[in-house]
Scaffold this active site. Structure first.
Site, PDB file in Angstrom:
ATOM      1  N   GLU A 103      -9.757  -1.235   5.536  1.00  0.00           N
ATOM      2  CA  GLU A 103     -10.204  -0.888   6.603  1.00  0.00           C
ATOM      3  C   GLU A 103     -11.378  -1.581   6.695  1.00  0.00           C
ATOM      4  O   GLU A 103     -12.296  -2.098   5.951  1.00  0.00           O
ATOM      5  CB  GLU A 103     -10.256   0.586   6.450  1.00  0.00           C
TER       6      GLU A 103
ATOM      7  N   ASP B 182       0.634  -1.277  -0.028  1.00  0.00           N
ATOM      8  CA  ASP B 182       0.007   0.017  -0.078  1.00  0.00           C
ATOM      9  C   ASP B 182       0.975   1.278  -0.163  1.00  0.00           C
ATOM     10  O   ASP B 182       1.888   1.284   0.243  1.00  0.00           O
ATOM     11  CB  ASP B 182      -1.131   0.102   1.355  1.00  0.00           C
TER      12      ASP B 182
ATOM     13  N   HIS C 185      -7.047  -4.159  10.530  1.00  0.00           N
ATOM     14  CA  HIS C 185      -7.028  -3.964   8.799  1.00  0.00           C
ATOM     15  C   HIS C 185      -5.772  -4.710   8.594  1.00  0.00           C
ATOM     16  O   HIS C 185      -4.742  -4.935   9.194  1.00  0.00           O
ATOM     17  CB  HIS C 185      -6.955  -2.416   8.326  1.00  0.00           C
TER      18      HIS C 185
ATOM     19  N   ASN D  35      -7.215  -1.974  14.299  1.00  0.00           N
ATOM     20  CA  ASN D  35      -8.575  -2.294  14.198  1.00  0.00           C
ATOM     21  C   ASN D  35      -8.812  -3.506  13.257  1.00  0.00           C
ATOM     22  O   ASN D  35     -10.023  -3.709  12.601  1.00  0.00           O
ATOM     23  CB  ASN D  35      -9.277  -0.912  13.384  1.00  0.00           C
TER      24      ASN D  35
HETATM   25  C1  GLP Z   1      -0.244   0.693   8.327  1.00  0.00           C
HETATM   26  C2  GLP Z   1      -0.111  -0.204   7.235  1.00  0.00           C
HETATM   27  C3  GLP Z   1      -0.297  -1.660   7.578  1.00  0.00           C
HETATM   28  C4  GLP Z   1       0.281  -2.120   8.848  1.00  0.00           C
HETATM   29  C5  GLP Z   1      -0.234  -1.286  10.023  1.00  0.00           C
HETATM   30  C6  GLP Z   1       0.219  -1.471  11.278  1.00  0.00           C
HETATM   31  O1  GLP Z   1      -1.755   0.884   8.605  1.00  0.00           O
HETATM   32  N1  GLP Z   1      -0.946   0.118   6.235  1.00  0.00           N
HETATM   33  O2  GLP Z   1       0.096  -2.340   6.420  1.00  0.00           O
HETATM   34  O3  GLP Z   1       0.183  -3.390   9.083  1.00  0.00           O
HETATM   35  O4  GLP Z   1       0.015  -0.020   9.672  1.00  0.00           O
HETATM   36  O5  GLP Z   1       1.415  -0.926  11.612  1.00  0.00           O
HETATM   37  P1  GLP Z   1       2.456  -1.177  12.929  1.00  0.00           P
HETATM   38  O6  GLP Z   1       3.203  -2.172  12.551  1.00  0.00           O
HETATM   39  O7  GLP Z   1       3.179   0.323  13.062  1.00  0.00           O
HETATM   40  O8  GLP Z   1       1.415  -1.545  14.227  1.00  0.00           O
END
Ligand code: GLP
Length: 246
Positions: free
Chosen positions: A143, A67, A138, A136
């Protein structure tokens, strides 16, 4: 789903990096799906170390990131492309032509999403997809909603997700983009193998629901139950609500 639990995030990172190393030894021209966020940092650190030690060769491999934010370009310090350059790409021998990224400032973002989906198909699909998980539930930027998109698409980011990503924008929520581009649920589920990583008790509830709960668009990670080759790499905190055999 196969669950592996680790004492520290460094142990977890080493294990995921070893999984990537095994994949590349079995299939040097593997197509890797890559994730950003805090969770994979130890993995990328270990992959850099393995590469510097001559233990891993990325030169025939291909990558696709999950993404990217819309409205900021690759040089922006908050972009996922910049994150990947700093955390991995600048330090290993990936061929620049085989690094694939969604362009958040393309003229037409819908056309950009179609281009990306076609490039993944053209590369033969993703062999090993790394995923983090949002607080959440995702995955990528899919989302929770009434419906989920199958293919790469534009996303309106939830406030929680924007807050979680604010650190990369100097902690200023007003600077966090409101939109992003993301592989869809179908894009992710078509990967031949999936590794989901989660660190910290904050993720425990959605990890437990993703593993044991109903499959619901309200928790996109729950769709991973439909995939035949998913491994979960968790630390103690993230695994704390999973009931394990005594
Ligand atoms: C972002 C990314 C996700 C990732 C998420 C969790 O939203 N788009 O791909 O898994 O963050 O982030 P973290 O690893 O910092 O908790």
């Amino acid at each position: 789903m196969r669950v592996h639990v680790f004492e520290t995030s460094d142990d977890l990172g080493r294990a995921v990096a070893a999984r990537v190393g095994d994949e590349l030894r079995r299939n040097p021209s593997a197509v890797l799906g890559l994730a950003t966020g805090g969770t994979p940092l130890a993995t990328y650190g270990e992959l850099r170390r393995m590469h510097a030690a001559g233990l891993i060769d990325f030169s025939p491999a291909t990558t696709f990131n999950l993404d990217e934010f819309a409205g900021i370009d690759a040089s922006h310090s908050g972009s996922f492309r910049r994150y990947m350059d700093v955390k991995l790409f600048d330090s290993v021998n990936l061929d620049a032509h085989r690094i694939h990224f969604l362009n958040g400032v393309a003229d037409d973002l819908d056309v950009e999403c179609e281009r990306y989906e076609k490039e993944i198909e053209h590369a033969g699909g993703i062999d090993l997809q790394m995923l983090g998980i949002g607080a959440n539930g995702h995955i990528g930027f899919n989302e929770p909603d009434e419906t989920l998109a199958a293919r790469t698409h534009r996303v309106q980011l939830h406030d929680q997700t924007r807050r979680d990503n604010a650190a990369a924008f100097g902690g200023d929520l007003s600077r966090v983009p409101t939109e992003a581009l993301s592989m869809g649920m179908g894009t992710i589920l078509k990967s031949r193998a999936i590794v989901l990583m989660a660190i910290g008790a904050r993720k425990a509830r959605c990890v437990e629901r993703a593993v044991n709960g109903p499959i619901t668009t309200r928790l996109p990670a729950s769709f991973l139950q439909l995939h035949r080759d998913v491994e979960l790499f968790l630390d103690r905190g993230a695994s704390s609500l999973l009931v394990r055999p005594a």
